[in-house]
Design a protein around this motif. Sequence first.
Motif, PDB file in Angstrom:
ATOM      1  N   LYS A 139       0.843  -1.190   0.000  1.00 35.70           N
ATOM      2  CA  LYS A 139       0.000   0.000   0.000  1.00 35.70           C
ATOM      3  C   LYS A 139       0.886   1.250   0.000  1.00 35.70           C
ATOM      4  O   LYS A 139       2.024   1.228   0.451  1.00 35.70           O
ATOM      5  CB  LYS A 139      -0.908   0.006   1.234  1.00 35.70           C
ATOM      6  N   TYR A 142      -0.092   7.034   2.209  1.00 34.74           N
ATOM      7  CA  TYR A 142      -1.305   7.721   2.646  1.00 34.74           C
ATOM      8  C   TYR A 142      -2.431   6.725   2.934  1.00 34.74           C
ATOM      9  O   TYR A 142      -3.269   6.967   3.810  1.00 34.74           O
ATOM     10  CB  TYR A 142      -1.749   8.771   1.623  1.00 34.74           C
ATOM     11  N   GLU A 143      -2.446   5.600   2.222  1.00 36.63           N
ATOM     12  CA  GLU A 143      -3.428   4.557   2.536  1.00 36.63           C
ATOM     13  C   GLU A 143      -3.154   3.978   3.913  1.00 36.63           C
ATOM     14  O   GLU A 143      -4.080   3.757   4.714  1.00 36.63           O
ATOM     15  CB  GLU A 143      -3.375   3.445   1.493  1.00 36.63           C
ATOM     16  N   GLU A 146      -3.788   6.885   6.733  1.00 41.00           N
ATOM     17  CA  GLU A 146      -5.194   7.191   6.976  1.00 41.00           C
ATOM     18  C   GLU A 146      -5.907   6.016   7.632  1.00 41.00           C
ATOM     19  O   GLU A 146      -6.753   6.209   8.527  1.00 41.00           O
ATOM     20  CB  GLU A 146      -5.872   7.559   5.654  1.00 41.00           C
ATOM     21  N   ARG A 273      -1.569  13.357  -4.237  1.00 42.87           N
ATOM     22  CA  ARG A 273      -1.976  12.497  -3.127  1.00 42.87           C
ATOM     23  C   ARG A 273      -0.823  12.310  -2.161  1.00 42.87           C
ATOM     24  O   ARG A 273       0.331  12.159  -2.558  1.00 42.87           O
ATOM     25  CB  ARG A 273      -2.418  11.111  -3.642  1.00 42.87           C
TER      26      ARG A 273
END
Length: 426
Positions: A139, A142-143, A146, A273
């Motif tokens: 991943k 940011y995945e 968060e 992102r």
Amino acid sequence: MHDIKWIRDNAEAFDAALKKRGADAQSESLIALDEKRRAVIQRLQDMQARRNTASKEIGAAMAQKNSELAEKLKAEVAEMKTSLPAAEEEERLISAELTDVLSRLPNIPLDDVPVGKDEHDNVVKHVIGQKPGWNHPAKEHYEIGEALGFMDFDRAAKLSGARFTVLTGPLARLERALGQFMLDLHTREHGYTEVSSPLMVRDEAMYGTGQLPKFSEDLFKTTDGRWLIPTAEVTLTNLVSGEILEQDKLPLRFTALTPSFRSEAGSAGRDTRGMLRQHQFWKCELVSITDAESSIAEHERMTECAEKVLKLLGLHFRTMTLCTGDMGFGARKTYDIEVWLPGQDTYREISSCSVCGDFQARRMNARYRGKDDKATKFVHTLNGSGIAVGRALIAVMENYQNEDGSVSVPDVLLPYMGGLTKIERA
């Protein structure tokens, strides 16, 4: 900035070097402007000499009671009092024009820098470590952040707009740990002196390291005319501006952990992102001030110091020699260290180490003198990231992610984490 005398003596080599950087030939116009400046200076000197001579002749004429000659000489001196300021202003304007043109030209590359147009022509210097081998999909940071609940882009946007991040809890601590680890490594093992310096500087400091006048759009400016530093390179390098150093005290090596501020004016749509490209980020900066003979070896040393951070963190990376078309404005040679990000399945720059020769020193008027030397020389300056803290945080999160969404803490950071060995959702 370039030495106009060197350009006069090496016009073809100068133009060839600029061509390698994708710039047009400049020597002919620069030399013509310099000749114009030198002609005005010569005229000024002749006028000043004549004024002094005429002033003495007035006294002699008056002693000889030759009033006609005395009055004629007085008229000549009076005329020069009017014409001299005009010539001085002409010289000032031409010199300012020459300085402005020179200040906008990039540094010339060292002979061993690969010639190329952009990042596709960079050359791999070496590759260190191995990519992580997992059975689970990787991943992006940011995945992970968060999902853990400790990385918040919405609240950051509410506070400041795009390209900001709010970190909380263990991720905020991990970011702090990375910065402290880097400072400790560079001061304890690599011989750098820690510096706490201002985050806002005057025009002269930005000019000294080459951000001004050409790159003002990349910077943030306060309402009272100061600039937020885009990197601590600005403050650390300018510590020696206007000074004459003793050669036996060199090299000077400085490090600082500071926020950096960049407008990212030319990056619309890029890395929107996550926290790869931010307006504000922490960075551990390395700066060296050396003599002319030591700067090339110091460049290799500085790069190894930055690489040591990634080695101790157990991260896979490669070091690239940048081609002439991809180097920064003030560099003569640059190594970019690119860390592997499994979430993106690519390498991303995490440190850039450059040797600038005397390019910045001429702008700052920073010199050194040998023990037995009467004349001074310009120092050589180097700068590098040791390393970018935000991107190191990204690299740790992506390379130390676990299948359950947690992030393990690298062993070298454990002393800074208060007993925390794994970051998990609360």
